[in-house]
Design a protein around this motif. Structure first.
Motif: not given
Length: 246
Positions: A25-27, A68, A117, A245
């Motif tokens: 994920d975006k984290s 995301r 996106n 990551s």
């Protein structure tokens, strides 16, 4: 686990039955699907060695993807019994709770999936007769729209988003860059065993791809392909999936 782009070994995660694909994920949290008897997805924080979340009781969880836009986690699950072959998508809001299940009745088996996106989900797999099938679940929709590609991959493999294109692997050595129903480019990788599985596109200039039965993972120029510029060539046992990551 390895550093990127240096590819220095830093450790490993253990205790899985049959880990296959992974997503991020975006984290920077990484999800790993355990296709074996546990039917579980495990979430790890960046660099973490203990799961921070588990999703259980899934029927053969295969590939996964994270939206995301809103953090939703989509998982390809396959119902395989003596009387049923059905590919489903289990979608977890923010990666937790009970999933909403989406089905395209044309899928007998799901292989890969990826969000763009805009939060649209693209899925490939098999239809009846073991033929390639591809479809889109648009953001906010509950029904799939089937897509007929201008050139069909020989076999449905991993699906990835590169920022502009949906890339579809053929489980051999070729990746198809697509926009809608059009294949705009094909990327050929020089793999000694031709066993491309879960590839990842970390930037518009790099592609990371395992050659599963050669026990190697290579970093390739993207979208040129050809031979790997750097590789992990030891310490691996049938590498299936790869993500970065950050």
């Amino acid at each position: 686990m390895y550093t990127y782009p240096g590819l220095s070994y830093t450790g490993e995660l253990t205790g899985f039955v049959q880990p296959l694909f992974d997503c991020v994920d975006k984290s920077g949290n990484v999800w790993i699907s355990d296709y074996g008897s546990s039917g579980t997805l495990y979430e790890y924080a960046h660099g973490g060695t203990t799961p921070i979340n588990e999703l259980t009781d899934l029927s053969y969880p295969y590939a996964c993807a994270v939206n995301r836009q809103n953090g939703d986690l989509a998982v390809a699950v396959n119902i395989e019994t003596s009387s049923t072959n059905l590919g489903e998508i289990a979608m977890y809001h923010n990666g937790s709770g009970r999933p909403t299940v989406y089905t395209d009745p044309n899928f007998t088996l799901n292989s890969g999936l990826a969000y763009d996106n805009s939060g649209n989900l693209f899925v490939d797999g098999f239809a009846a007769g073991d033929v390639f099938h591809y479809a889109e679940l648009s953001a906010g929709s509950s029904a799939f729209t089937d897509i007929t590609l201008s050139t069909t991959p020989s076999s449905p493999g991993t699906v990835a988003w590169d920022g502009q294109h949906i890339d579809i692997g053929d489980d051999s050595s070729t990746i198809y860059q697509t926009q809608g129903s059009t294949v705009v480019n094909t990327i050929s990788l020089n793999l000694s065993k031709d066993t491309l599985r879960g590839f990842f596109v970390p930037s518009d200039k790099r592609l990371i791809a395992p050659d599963a039965y050669a026990n190697t993972v290579g970093v390739f120029r993207y979208p040129h392909g050809a031979s790997a510029k750097k590789s992990i060539t030891s310490g691996l046992n049938t590498p299936w999936g790869v993500v970065v990551s950050k």
